[in-house]
Design an enzyme around this catalytic site. Structure first.
Site, short mmCIF file in Angstrom:
data_model
loop_
_atom_site.label_atom_id
_atom_site.label_comp_id
_atom_site.label_asym_id
_atom_site.label_seq_id
_atom_site.Cartn_x
_atom_site.Cartn_y
_atom_site.Cartn_z
N GLY A 19 2.92 -6.44 -8.78
CA GLY A 19 3.53 -5.85 -7.59
C GLY A 19 4.96 -6.35 -7.41
O GLY A 19 5.44 -6.51 -6.29
N GLY A 20 5.65 -6.58 -8.53
CA GLY A 20 6.97 -7.23 -8.46
C GLY A 20 8.14 -6.28 -8.23
O GLY A 20 9.28 -6.72 -8.18
N GLY A 23 9.09 -5.37 -2.06
CA GLY A 23 8.61 -6.33 -1.06
C GLY A 23 8.78 -7.78 -1.47
O GLY A 23 9.76 -8.16 -2.12
N ARG A 44 2.65 -0.01 -9.97
CA ARG A 44 2.22 1.38 -10.23
C ARG A 44 3.38 2.34 -10.33
O ARG A 44 3.36 3.30 -11.07
CB ARG A 44 1.30 1.86 -9.10
CG ARG A 44 -0.15 1.53 -9.32
CD ARG A 44 -1.06 2.39 -8.47
NE ARG A 44 -0.77 2.28 -7.04
CZ ARG A 44 -1.43 2.94 -6.11
NH1 ARG A 44 -2.39 3.79 -6.43
NH2 ARG A 44 -1.14 2.79 -4.84
N PHE A 101 -3.94 -1.46 5.07
CA PHE A 101 -3.63 -0.53 6.17
C PHE A 101 -4.50 -0.89 7.35
O PHE A 101 -5.52 -1.55 7.21
CB PHE A 101 -3.81 0.94 5.74
CG PHE A 101 -5.16 1.28 5.16
CD1 PHE A 101 -6.30 1.33 5.96
CD2 PHE A 101 -5.30 1.55 3.81
CE1 PHE A 101 -7.54 1.64 5.43
CE2 PHE A 101 -6.54 1.86 3.26
CZ PHE A 101 -7.66 1.91 4.08
N SER A 109 -13.53 4.70 5.20
CA SER A 109 -14.37 5.33 4.18
C SER A 109 -14.64 4.33 3.06
O SER A 109 -13.86 3.40 2.85
CB SER A 109 -13.68 6.57 3.62
OG SER A 109 -12.63 6.19 2.76
N TYR A 151 -4.96 -14.60 8.04
CA TYR A 151 -6.18 -14.14 8.74
C TYR A 151 -7.43 -14.25 7.87
O TYR A 151 -8.50 -13.78 8.26
CB TYR A 151 -6.01 -12.75 9.38
CG TYR A 151 -5.48 -11.64 8.51
CD1 TYR A 151 -6.26 -11.09 7.50
CD2 TYR A 151 -4.21 -11.11 8.73
CE1 TYR A 151 -5.78 -10.05 6.72
CE2 TYR A 151 -3.71 -10.09 7.96
CZ TYR A 151 -4.50 -9.56 6.95
OH TYR A 151 -4.02 -8.54 6.18
N PRO A 194 4.29 -13.49 9.22
CA PRO A 194 5.15 -12.30 9.17
C PRO A 194 6.45 -12.50 8.39
O PRO A 194 7.30 -13.29 8.77
CB PRO A 194 5.45 -12.03 10.65
CG PRO A 194 5.19 -13.30 11.35
CD PRO A 194 4.21 -14.10 10.55
N ARG A 203 3.60 -0.04 7.67
CA ARG A 203 2.16 0.22 7.72
C ARG A 203 1.44 -0.54 8.82
O ARG A 203 0.46 -0.08 9.38
CB ARG A 203 1.52 -0.22 6.41
CG ARG A 203 1.48 0.83 5.37
CD ARG A 203 0.65 0.35 4.19
NE ARG A 203 0.80 1.27 3.10
CZ ARG A 203 1.84 1.28 2.28
NH1 ARG A 203 2.80 0.40 2.42
NH2 ARG A 203 1.93 2.17 1.31
C1 HXC Z 1 -7.43 4.93 6.58
C2 HXC Z 1 -6.79 5.16 4.37
C3 HXC Z 1 -5.44 4.87 4.72
C4 HXC Z 1 -5.15 4.59 6.10
C5 HXC Z 1 -5.54 5.19 2.57
N1 HXC Z 1 -6.79 5.36 3.05
N2 HXC Z 1 -4.69 4.89 3.57
N3 HXC Z 1 -7.76 5.20 5.30
N4 HXC Z 1 -6.17 4.63 6.98
N5 HXC Z 1 -3.91 4.30 6.51
C6 HXC Z 1 -7.97 5.74 2.28
C7 HXC Z 1 -7.86 7.15 1.81
O1 HXC Z 1 -8.25 8.05 2.82
C8 HXC Z 1 -8.79 7.17 0.61
O2 HXC Z 1 -10.16 7.30 0.98
C9 HXC Z 1 -8.60 5.77 0.04
O3 HXC Z 1 -8.06 4.96 1.08
C10 HXC Z 1 -7.63 5.76 -1.12
O4 HXC Z 1 -6.43 6.36 -0.66
P1 HXC Z 1 -5.31 7.02 -1.58
O5 HXC Z 1 -4.41 7.83 -0.76
O6 HXC Z 1 -5.97 7.62 -2.79
O7 HXC Z 1 -4.41 5.85 -1.93
P2 HXC Z 1 -4.40 4.81 -3.07
O8 HXC Z 1 -3.35 5.24 -3.99
O9 HXC Z 1 -5.73 4.57 -3.65
O10 HXC Z 1 -3.92 3.46 -2.30
C11 HXC Z 1 -4.03 3.24 -0.92
C12 HXC Z 1 -3.24 1.99 -0.58
C13 HXC Z 1 -1.79 2.27 -0.98
C14 HXC Z 1 -3.82 0.80 -1.34
C15 HXC Z 1 -3.33 1.67 0.88
O11 HXC Z 1 -1.11 2.86 0.06
C16 HXC Z 1 -1.07 1.11 -1.52
O12 HXC Z 1 -1.11 0.88 -2.73
N6 HXC Z 1 -0.36 0.32 -0.72
C17 HXC Z 1 0.33 -0.84 -1.33
C18 HXC Z 1 1.44 -1.31 -0.50
C19 HXC Z 1 0.96 -2.12 0.65
O13 HXC Z 1 0.28 -1.68 1.54
N7 HXC Z 1 1.40 -3.39 0.65
C20 HXC Z 1 1.36 -4.19 1.82
C21 HXC Z 1 0.41 -5.28 1.73
S1 HXC Z 1 0.86 -6.40 3.00
P3 HXC Z 1 -10.93 8.74 1.01
O14 HXC Z 1 -12.29 8.40 1.50
O15 HXC Z 1 -10.15 9.60 1.94
O16 HXC Z 1 -10.90 9.22 -0.41
C22 HXC Z 1 -0.38 -7.34 3.42
C23 HXC Z 1 -0.03 -8.49 4.38
C24 HXC Z 1 -0.34 -8.20 5.78
O17 HXC Z 1 -1.47 -7.18 3.01
C25 HXC Z 1 0.21 -9.25 6.76
C26 HXC Z 1 1.21 -8.70 7.72
C27 HXC Z 1 1.52 -9.58 8.92
#
Ligand code: HXC
Length: 283
Positions: A19-20, A23, A44, A101, A109, A151, A194, A203
């Site tokens: 994931g380089g 972010g 990816r 998310f 799901s 958390y 944070p 997100r």
């Molecule tokens: C509910 C969700 C959703 C959302 C995806 N899904 N986003 N459900 N709310 N916001 C569900 C979809 O409906 C689907 O299920 C399944 O997840 C897969 O979704 P896809 O659209 O096919 O996405 P995919 O490519 O598989 O990847 C989803 C993801 C992606 C992993 C969330 O967006 C991603 O790669 N994000 C990476 C970047 C990221 O978020 N990094 C931040 C991490 S920070 P169904 O049933 O509909 O098929 C962190 C630190 C937090 O963790 C601390 C902060 C203070």
């Protein structure tokens, strides 16, 4: 006072950052390359990978970008093999790739749960095993950092796939620190509070008012700067931290202390009001 490492502290290392391309992963890759490491980043999306590699090279660093879907074990194996072909034996790994998310759990799901847990926990395991088995086979020492979260300690509403998978990564790290210590392999976690990045912040921070509230409960009253995190990661990759293994390093301005303590909210009262209230309660 300026705070600096020796400018070539990572010069003999080949660091893989999953994931380089964006972010915190991008910030770490940039900093490690600046401090002399050869860096291979996986992700990816090809565009952020190419952009980060170009930025590192422009600054005079060594970098390669390789497309990677961390959820697939074969892809991870191919990624590490390709990284070694391009820049020699991998000597350090940063498990940074993560998904997250906010969702009410009753509406989550199975696919949504899988997407996060496979990215975070399975992906970190695949990459850790791929480098660990090479190091053991070749009798090389090594160090691994995994980026987790605060958390894992008390959980968090609306983030259960992330909380559960990151807690799993911390358990894996401690387990392997015991199992692989005899091979000179060190594993540690960094649990950031944070640190705003465009991806995660959009997100996870639905409203600026909530952001202000979040900052207010942090004892240091601010979010983290990426440099503060990348320097902690540098410390853990370098031999300066040679006696650190199996540990979770929290870097959160004290946030977890105040969000976990039942009466911490009383710090929000003006001091005089607080003292008056306490003194009234005294018999
Ligand atoms: C509910 C969700 C959703 C959302 C995806 N899904 N986003 N459900 N709310 N916001 C569900 C979809 O409906 C689907 O299920 C399944 O997840 C897969 O979704 P896809 O659209 O096919 O996405 P995919 O490519 O598989 O990847 C989803 C993801 C992606 C992993 C969330 O967006 C991603 O790669 N994000 C990476 C970047 C990221 O978020 N990094 C931040 C991490 S920070 P169904 O049933 O509909 O098929 C962190 C630190 C937090 O963790 C601390 C902060 C203070």
């Amino acid at each position: 006072m300026e705070k600096h490492f020796q400018p070539d502290i990572l010069k003999d290392l080949h660091v893989v950052v999953t994931g380089g391309g964006s972010g915190l992963g991008r910030s770490m890759a940039m900093r490690f390359a600046e401090l002399g490491a050869a860096v291979t980043i996986g992700g990816r999306r090809p565009e952020p990978l190419a952009e980060t590699v170009a930025a590192i090279r422009e600054a005079g660093g060594r970098a390669e970008g390789i497309e990677l879907n961390i959820r697939e074990v074969e892809a991870v194996e191919t990624f590490i093999a390709e990284a070694e072909k391009r820049q020699g034996n991998v000597t350090r790994l940063v498990n940074n790739a993560a998904g997250n998310f906010l969702a009410p759990t009753d509406q989550l799901s199975p696919n949504g749960f899988d997407a996060i847990v496979k990215t975070n926990l399975y992906g970190s395991f695949y990459a850790t095993q791929a480098v660990g088995k090479r190091w053991i086979e070749r009798q090389e020492h090594g160090a691994i950092i995994s980026i987790t979260t605060t958390y894992t300690q008390f959980g968090s509403a609306f983030l259960i796939p992330s909380a559960a998978s990151k807690a799993g990564i911390e358990a894996m790290t401690k387990s392997l620190a015991a199992e692989w210590g005899c091979y000179g392999i060190r594993l540690n976690c960094i649990a950031p509070g944070p640190f705003p990045t465009p991806g995660a912040w959009e997100r996870l921070m639905p409203d600026p008012k909530l952001e202000a509230k979040m900052m207010n409960r942090i004892p240091l009253k601010r979010h983290g700067e990426h440099r503060e995190l990348t320097d902690l990661a540098t410390f853990l990759l370098s031999d300066i931290s040679s006696y650190c293994t199996g540990a979770v390093f929290t870097i959160d301005g004290g946030e977890v202390l105040t969000s976990g303590g039942e009466f911490n909210f009383l710090t929000e009262l003006p001091r005089e009001q607080m003292l008056a209230a306490f003194s009234k309660m005294r018999k």
